[in-house]
Design an enzyme around this catalytic site. Structure first.
Site, PDB file in Angstrom:
ATOM      1  N   GLU A  32      -0.041  -6.884   3.006  1.00  0.00           N
ATOM      2  CA  GLU A  32      -0.494  -6.187   1.782  1.00  0.00           C
ATOM      3  C   GLU A  32       0.796  -5.444   1.205  1.00  0.00           C
ATOM      4  O   GLU A  32       1.432  -4.896   2.148  1.00  0.00           O
ATOM      5  CB  GLU A  32      -1.504  -5.620   1.752  1.00  0.00           C
ATOM      6  CG  GLU A  32      -2.794  -6.184   2.249  1.00  0.00           C
ATOM      7  CD  GLU A  32      -3.994  -5.251   2.163  1.00  0.00           C
ATOM      8  OE1 GLU A  32      -3.822  -4.160   1.965  1.00  0.00           O
ATOM      9  OE2 GLU A  32      -5.141  -6.018   2.279  1.00  0.00           O
ATOM     10  N   HIS A  80      -3.968  -8.137  -2.199  1.00  0.00           N
ATOM     11  CA  HIS A  80      -4.758  -9.063  -1.128  1.00  0.00           C
ATOM     12  C   HIS A  80      -3.966 -10.327  -1.173  1.00  0.00           C
ATOM     13  O   HIS A  80      -3.867 -10.990  -1.873  1.00  0.00           O
ATOM     14  CB  HIS A  80      -6.214  -9.157  -1.766  1.00  0.00           C
ATOM     15  CG  HIS A  80      -7.015  -7.883  -1.598  1.00  0.00           C
ATOM     16  ND1 HIS A  80      -8.388  -8.037  -2.397  1.00  0.00           N
ATOM     17  CD2 HIS A  80      -6.838  -6.669  -0.995  1.00  0.00           C
ATOM     18  CE1 HIS A  80      -8.923  -6.621  -1.925  1.00  0.00           C
ATOM     19  NE2 HIS A  80      -8.096  -6.005  -1.348  1.00  0.00           N
TER      20      HIS A  80
HETATM   21 ZN   LIG Z   1      -8.064  -4.100  -0.630  1.00  0.00          ZN
END
Ligand SMILES: [Zn+2]
Length: 131
Positions: A32, A80
């Protein structure tokens, strides 16, 4: 009570910042990407990066807790590495503790992949400001 038509305090984001977020998210794969959002006059104009590893959501957000106090920081952005930009339980916990405006972007990290949320995790609309 404020009328629902009132503009939020944070109402826009610069197109260049969105572009930067999507590029950084792509470069961070399979991890991420996490950063703080900085705003001027209601428009998000800058992202603040964090040093160190970003192997998962939990460790990335622990870094946010170590941030210096900066009142131009209005929230967070993270990516994400999947097709959903909906906040996880962990995300909602962070949103409630930090800032007013949070962005999540998801694959494929294009102009439609992102969504902004308020501190309760409700979707909010941000105008894209092209300078
Ligand atoms: Zn998240």
């Amino acid at each position: 009570m404020r009328p629902v038509t009132a503009r939020r305090k944070i109402w826009g984001i610069e197109a260049d910042v969105l572009k930067m977020i999507n590029e950084a998210s792509r470069e961070s794969l399979p991890n991420e990407f996490v950063a703080a959002l900085r705003a001027e006059n209601g428009v998000i104009t800058e992202i603040l990066l964090f040093p160190g590893s970003r192997s998962n959501e939990r460790s990335a957000f622990m870094q946010l807790n170590l941030m210096p106090i900066d009142f131009s920081v209005v929230g967070t952005v993270h990516s994400h590495p999947g097709p959903s930009n909906r906040p996880s339980a962990e995300d909602l916990h962070l949103f409630g503790n930090f800032g007013s405006t949070h962005i999540i972007t998801c694959l494929p990290y294009d102009w439609r992949s992102w969504q902004a949320y308020d501190r309760e995790g409700r979707p909010v609309k941000l105008e894209v400001v092209d300078l």
